[in-house]
Design a protein around this motif. Structure first.
Motif, short mmCIF file in Angstrom:
data_model
loop_
_atom_site.label_atom_id
_atom_site.label_comp_id
_atom_site.label_asym_id
_atom_site.label_seq_id
_atom_site.Cartn_x
_atom_site.Cartn_y
_atom_site.Cartn_z
N ASN A 173 0.85 -1.18 0.00
CA ASN A 173 0.00 0.00 0.00
C ASN A 173 0.89 1.23 0.00
O ASN A 173 1.92 1.28 0.69
N VAL A 174 0.50 2.22 -0.79
CA VAL A 174 1.20 3.51 -0.82
C VAL A 174 0.18 4.58 -0.48
O VAL A 174 -0.76 4.82 -1.24
N GLY A 175 0.32 5.18 0.67
CA GLY A 175 -0.61 6.21 1.12
C GLY A 175 0.13 7.49 1.42
O GLY A 175 1.35 7.51 1.59
N MET A 176 -0.64 8.58 1.51
CA MET A 176 -0.04 9.87 1.85
C MET A 176 -0.54 10.28 3.23
O MET A 176 -1.68 10.70 3.39
N TYR A 177 0.32 10.12 4.22
CA TYR A 177 0.01 10.42 5.60
C TYR A 177 1.06 11.41 6.11
O TYR A 177 2.25 11.15 5.99
N ARG A 178 0.61 12.48 6.71
CA ARG A 178 1.58 13.48 7.19
C ARG A 178 2.49 12.86 8.25
O ARG A 178 2.11 11.94 8.97
N ILE A 179 3.71 13.40 8.32
CA ILE A 179 4.74 12.85 9.21
C ILE A 179 5.36 13.99 9.99
O ILE A 179 6.04 14.84 9.42
N GLN A 180 5.12 14.03 11.30
CA GLN A 180 5.71 15.06 12.14
C GLN A 180 7.08 14.62 12.62
O GLN A 180 7.23 13.54 13.19
N VAL A 181 8.08 15.46 12.40
CA VAL A 181 9.43 15.17 12.84
C VAL A 181 9.56 15.47 14.33
O VAL A 181 9.31 16.61 14.76
N PHE A 182 9.92 14.46 15.13
CA PHE A 182 10.15 14.65 16.56
C PHE A 182 11.61 14.98 16.85
O PHE A 182 11.92 15.85 17.66
N ASP A 183 12.50 14.24 16.23
CA ASP A 183 13.93 14.46 16.39
C ASP A 183 14.63 13.89 15.16
O ASP A 183 13.97 13.54 14.18
N ASP A 184 15.94 13.76 15.20
CA ASP A 184 16.69 13.32 14.03
C ASP A 184 16.34 11.91 13.58
O ASP A 184 16.54 11.56 12.41
N ARG A 185 15.82 11.08 14.49
CA ARG A 185 15.65 9.67 14.14
C ARG A 185 14.22 9.17 14.29
O ARG A 185 13.96 8.00 14.00
N THR A 186 13.27 10.02 14.74
CA THR A 186 11.89 9.54 14.92
C THR A 186 10.88 10.58 14.44
O THR A 186 11.15 11.80 14.47
N THR A 187 9.73 10.06 14.03
CA THR A 187 8.62 10.92 13.60
C THR A 187 7.31 10.29 14.07
O THR A 187 7.27 9.14 14.51
N GLY A 188 6.24 11.05 13.95
CA GLY A 188 4.91 10.48 14.07
C GLY A 188 4.51 9.83 12.75
O GLY A 188 5.11 10.10 11.70
N MET A 189 3.50 8.97 12.80
CA MET A 189 2.97 8.35 11.58
C MET A 189 1.45 8.51 11.63
O MET A 189 0.76 7.75 12.29
N HIS A 190 0.96 9.52 10.93
CA HIS A 190 -0.42 9.96 11.10
C HIS A 190 -1.36 9.20 10.15
O HIS A 190 -1.89 9.76 9.19
N TRP A 191 -1.56 7.90 10.41
CA TRP A 191 -2.56 7.19 9.62
C TRP A 191 -3.82 7.01 10.45
O TRP A 191 -3.79 6.54 11.58
N HIS A 192 -4.94 7.45 9.87
CA HIS A 192 -6.22 7.37 10.56
C HIS A 192 -6.70 5.93 10.64
O HIS A 192 -6.27 5.06 9.86
N VAL A 193 -7.64 5.69 11.52
CA VAL A 193 -8.16 4.34 11.73
C VAL A 193 -8.77 3.76 10.47
O VAL A 193 -8.80 2.55 10.26
N HIS A 194 -9.26 4.64 9.56
CA HIS A 194 -9.92 4.15 8.35
C HIS A 194 -8.93 3.79 7.24
O HIS A 194 -9.34 3.23 6.22
N LYS A 195 -7.67 4.14 7.39
CA LYS A 195 -6.71 4.02 6.30
C LYS A 195 -6.06 2.63 6.27
O LYS A 195 -5.95 1.93 7.28
N THR A 196 -5.57 2.27 5.08
CA THR A 196 -4.96 0.95 4.91
C THR A 196 -3.70 0.81 5.76
O THR A 196 -3.44 -0.26 6.33
N GLY A 197 -2.92 1.88 5.88
CA GLY A 197 -1.73 1.83 6.72
C GLY A 197 -2.07 1.46 8.16
O GLY A 197 -1.35 0.70 8.81
N ALA A 198 -3.19 2.00 8.67
CA ALA A 198 -3.61 1.69 10.03
C ALA A 198 -4.04 0.22 10.15
O ALA A 198 -3.80 -0.43 11.18
N ARG A 199 -4.68 -0.29 9.10
CA ARG A 199 -5.07 -1.71 9.12
C ARG A 199 -3.83 -2.60 9.15
O ARG A 199 -3.77 -3.58 9.90
N HIS A 200 -2.83 -2.26 8.34
CA HIS A 200 -1.58 -3.02 8.36
C HIS A 200 -0.95 -2.97 9.76
O HIS A 200 -0.47 -3.98 10.28
N TYR A 201 -0.96 -1.80 10.36
CA TYR A 201 -0.41 -1.62 11.71
C TYR A 201 -1.11 -2.55 12.71
O TYR A 201 -0.46 -3.23 13.51
N ASP A 202 -2.44 -2.59 12.64
CA ASP A 202 -3.19 -3.47 13.54
C ASP A 202 -2.84 -4.94 13.31
O ASP A 202 -2.75 -5.73 14.26
#
Length: 474
Positions: A173-202
């Motif tokens: 799956n290729v989705g467009m989810y915003r990514i907040q940079v926390f520091d040099d090595r980590t970010t948030g991964m903003h996939w909503h519950v309805h999105k395929t990325g979130a289903r893969h995560y679950d």
């Protein structure tokens, strides 16, 4: 035509008079976003902007697809209408019964062409891996990541193509989810519950496995469009990209996470999400509704490597009060997916319009061939259950003779609306970003049936004292 890389598309825009260069140094913190927002608000979307000096080693390009003309050029056509005609012709050819052997044989070249749209894996490294940064060298601060609005929670990658795999089937799956940079090595991964990325995560969480993720940026602009497209679950976005560019997407394997990405993109951020980790606070983020989406908890993405082209350009988009670049991306989606909607969901639909002011799926207008009583109810209920149209909040259903892109024509019909008969209310799934719902991701929907309004006299609109949505919920 298709593009071999992002710079090739930028050069095409410059030849077409669709791009301006900014030679002065500008900051990725708010300044680039402010200049881009001013440009996007110009009539017709203004021009694309290439910021040559950003305080990093990389230029930034914004507003790439921010006009109807640039959107068409990004998809390799002279006009979006040409794309609609191509899809209509393809679906007609594929679905028309073949009565004779000759008609069946005539399909062979088409089948051969369709086979050439399939993404292809290649060995070795791609140009996206000319420079490899691993370990401590893989620092997100090397990239000109934008902070767009004053109250944003930080810098956000706003045009990422986030690659994940179904852990059971291996389907990409290729989705467009915003990514907040926390520091040099980590970010948030903003996939909503309805999105395929979130289903893969679950799915990875249930299996107790670490989830590989790869974030690509740049390359042929059709890749970014495909990542935004409302493709059916488990259908590869790079198949759509291959159809649009008339040649396959060439993929190479990432160096640390095993996911394949386009060989010609500009940047790849490789890493993983560990579902066993506690989710982290992400946001706020200035959104396309004109409000900040509030802080919430999302998975944390860990960076294991960053690779890029030697001549990489960092692409970004600004999300904010319309009109912005996403309005023209939504316009392309209207044209591309109208024929599949007619074929698979609603054969009576003749046109679909998502006005810019409605911020994509929140407001939609459809024109239908009305043949029987209650047909607008059927259309509304079907569309509210079809893919990303489930997020629709307001739907206007008009007769096929209506020029639905003329606001004056729609307003004249609304003035003839009978509230007792023409309002279709329901409750259902809404966008998580909708700030006006009492329950996140769930709330009221309303459709206006204007298919009979033209036959009535114009009169002042009088709403009933009490309006009962479906199910009797006040």
């Amino acid at each position: 035509m298709s593009y071999n890389n992002l710079r090739e598309f930028i050069e095409r825009l410059e030849r077409e008079g669709e791009l301006v260069r900014v030679a002065a140094e500008v900051s990725p913190v708010e300044e680039i976003a402010e200049l881009t927002d001013r440009m996007a608000k110009q009539p017709g979307g203004g021009k694309a902007i290439l910021f040559e000096r950003t305080g990093t080693d990389f230029p930034v390009v914004t507003n790439l697809m921010g006009s109807e003309r640039r959107m068409a050029l990004a998809l390799g056509v002279e006009s979006l209408d040409a794309l609609t005609r191509r899809i209509d012709a393809l679906l007609h050819e594929v679905t028309t019964p073949k009565a004779t052997l000759w008609e069946k044989l005539r399909m062979l070249p088409l089948l051969g062409e369709m086979a050439r749209w399939m993404p292809r894996s290649r060995r070795g490294r791609g140009t996206c891996q000319e420079v490899v940064l691993r370990g401590e060298a893989a620092r997100l601060s090397l990239l000109p990541v934008l902070k767009c609005w004053p109250e944003d929670g930080g810098r956000f990658v706003t045009l990422p193509m986030v690659h994940t795999l179904d852990p059971d089937t291996g389907v990409r799956n290729v989705g467009m989810y915003r990514i907040q940079v926390f520091d040099d090595r980590t970010t948030g991964m903003h996939w909503h519950v309805h999105k395929t990325g979130a289903r893969h995560y679950d799915d990875y969480r249930r299996q107790g496995r670490r989830m590989p993720v790869a974030v690509a940026l740049g390359g042929d602009p059709v890749y970014a469009y495909a990542a935004t497209a409302p493709m059916p679950d488990n259908m590869d976005e790079y198949l759509l990209a291959g159809f649009l560019r008339r040649r396959p997407v060439e993929l190479v394997r990432c160096l640390t996470c095993g996911i394949e990405v386009p060989a010609d993109c500009d940047f790849v951020i490789e890493g993983y999400v560990d579902p066993a980790e506690e989710k982290t606070v992400e946001g706020p983020f200035g959104d396309h509704t004109g409000f900040y989406s509030l802080e919430d908890r999302y998975p944390r993405f860990h960076v294991t490597a960053i690779t890029h082209r030697r001549d990489a350009v960092y692409p970004a988009t600004v999300v904010g009060v319309p009109p912005e670049e996403d309005a023209y991306i939504a316009e392309a989606t209207e044209r591309i997916f109208l024929a599949p909607i007619r074929l698979a969901v609603q054969p009576e639909v003749r046109d679909l319009w998502m006005p810019t002011a409605g911020t994509a799926h929140n407001l939609a207008v459809v024109a239908i061939e009305r043949r029987y009583e209650g047909q607008a109810h059927k259309v509304a209920q079907s569309l509210w259950g079809a893919g990303q149209m489930m997020f629709n909040k307001y739907l206007v259903v008009a007769d096929a003779a209506t020029e639905i892109r003329r606001v004056e024509a729609l307003a004249a019909l609304v003035r003839r609306l009978d509230p007792a008969r023409d309002l279709i209310a329901a409750e259902g799934v809404l966008d998580v970003l909708d700030h006006a719902t009492a329950t996140p991701g769930f709330g009221g929907k309303l459709a206006l049936d204007l298919t009979r309004a033209a036959a009535r006299e114009e009169q002042p609109l009088q709403l009933p004292e009490r309006f009962e949505p479906c199910g009797g919920v006040a």
